[in-house]
Scaffold this motif. Structure first.
Motif, short mmCIF file in Angstrom:
data_model
loop_
_atom_site.label_atom_id
_atom_site.label_comp_id
_atom_site.label_asym_id
_atom_site.label_seq_id
_atom_site.Cartn_x
_atom_site.Cartn_y
_atom_site.Cartn_z
N THR A 197 -9.27 10.42 -0.86
CA THR A 197 -8.15 10.69 0.04
C THR A 197 -8.38 10.01 1.39
OG1 THR A 197 -9.13 12.69 0.97
CG2 THR A 197 -7.81 12.93 -1.05
N ILE A 198 -7.33 9.86 2.16
CA ILE A 198 -7.47 9.25 3.49
C ILE A 198 -8.42 10.05 4.37
CG2 ILE A 198 -6.21 8.75 5.63
CD1 ILE A 198 -3.92 7.70 3.92
N THR B 299 -11.86 8.39 5.98
CA THR B 299 -12.08 8.28 7.43
C THR B 299 -13.30 9.07 7.91
OG1 THR B 299 -10.42 10.03 7.79
CG2 THR B 299 -9.68 7.75 8.01
N ALA C 219 -8.21 4.73 10.32
CA ALA C 219 -7.00 5.10 9.60
C ALA C 219 -6.34 3.90 8.93
CB ALA C 219 -6.02 5.77 10.56
N ALA D 78 -8.37 3.01 5.77
CA ALA D 78 -8.19 4.07 4.77
C ALA D 78 -6.80 4.00 4.14
CB ALA D 78 -8.40 5.44 5.40
N THR D 79 -5.79 3.74 4.95
CA THR D 79 -4.42 3.63 4.45
C THR D 79 -4.27 2.42 3.54
OG1 THR D 79 -3.56 4.69 6.45
CG2 THR D 79 -1.99 3.45 5.12
N LYS E 220 -5.71 3.26 0.13
CA LYS E 220 -4.79 4.10 -0.64
C LYS E 220 -3.58 3.33 -1.11
CE LYS E 220 -5.23 7.41 -1.85
NZ LYS E 220 -5.96 7.72 -3.12
#
Length: 229
Positions: free
Chosen positions: A69-70, A74, A81, A84-85, A88
């Motif tokens: 997950t984000i 992080t 962010a 991480a984004t 995803k």
């Protein structure tokens, strides 16, 4: 020579890596190198080898990095962010890709046909989902409807949702399905009870429950084929 800048041994490394990717494809790289190149997208200048190694060590594998997950991503020092984004987005893009690639055979008259379709349809889903494949009276594909996410099949799924989905697409036959992210393909007692309940419910509106398929990874199990129905 005085005043001449010392040559950076890493200069041109990224371009060499990307050129090799263009020429040879992913088979020429290990997972750490692939993660390193993926990080180029949001880390334009800094060396990404260390970050790639750290992510793989923390989560255990390339796929588990993408599944994280984000908030989990992080937590890793140096992963912001934006990165991480991006990770995803890559993982979610895989889902869209495989969903789009699903070869929907309009005639789903065998376990192999709808089982293969559902493996493709559920690719990359890491939480439990429940859905139905709606077929007409000749077993031709009408629609796939996802009914619930994050719950086990049974009362929680909502029998009303099943009836609404079936009536909306005008189905004469239904293949019920759910996945087992844990990797176990065998039906639980709850799965068996829910199957009988839903079968009886559909009979009241003259719709046949043809099968209940459990999907796990790239495999599936047909309750009909295994004699549970």
């Amino acid at each position: 020579m005085d005043g001449e800048k010392e040559k950076n041994p890493h200069e041109g490394h990224r371009e060499r890596m990307l050129d090799k990717l263009r020429r040879c494809g992913v088979e020429a790289f290990d997972d750490e190198q692939m993660m390193e190149m993926l990080l180029y997208l949001t880390i334009p200048r800094n060396d990404t080898k260390g970050m790639a190694r750290k992510l793989l060590r923390e989560f255990g594998s390339f796929s588990r990095v993408l599944d994280a997950t984000i908030p989990e991503l992080t937590q890793i020092n140096g992963v912001g962010a934006k990165t991480a984004t991006m990770i995803k987005l890559v993982q979610e893009s895989f889902k869209v890709y495989y969903r789009d690639k699903c070869d929907v055979d309009m005639l789903m008259d065998s376990v192999d046909k709808y089982g293969t379709y559902l493996v493709c349809r559920m690719f990359g889903i890491t939480e439990e989902v429940v859905g139905v494949v709606c077929l007409d009276g000749r077993n031709r594909f009408l629609a796939y409807k996802q009914l619930a996410t994050g719950v086990t099949i049974g009362v929680e799924t909502g029998t009303r949702k099943i009836v609404e989905a079936v009536l909306k697409c005008g189905a004469a036959g239904v293949v019920l399905t759910h996945n087992h992210p844990s990797g176990l393909l065998f039906p639980s007692e709850e799965d068996l009870k829910a199957t009988q309940l839903i079968k009886s419910l559909l009979e009241t509106i003259d719709v046949r429950l043809l099968d209940h398929v459990i999907v796990s990874g790239d495999e599936y199990m047909s309750m009909f084929q295994w004699g549970y129905m």
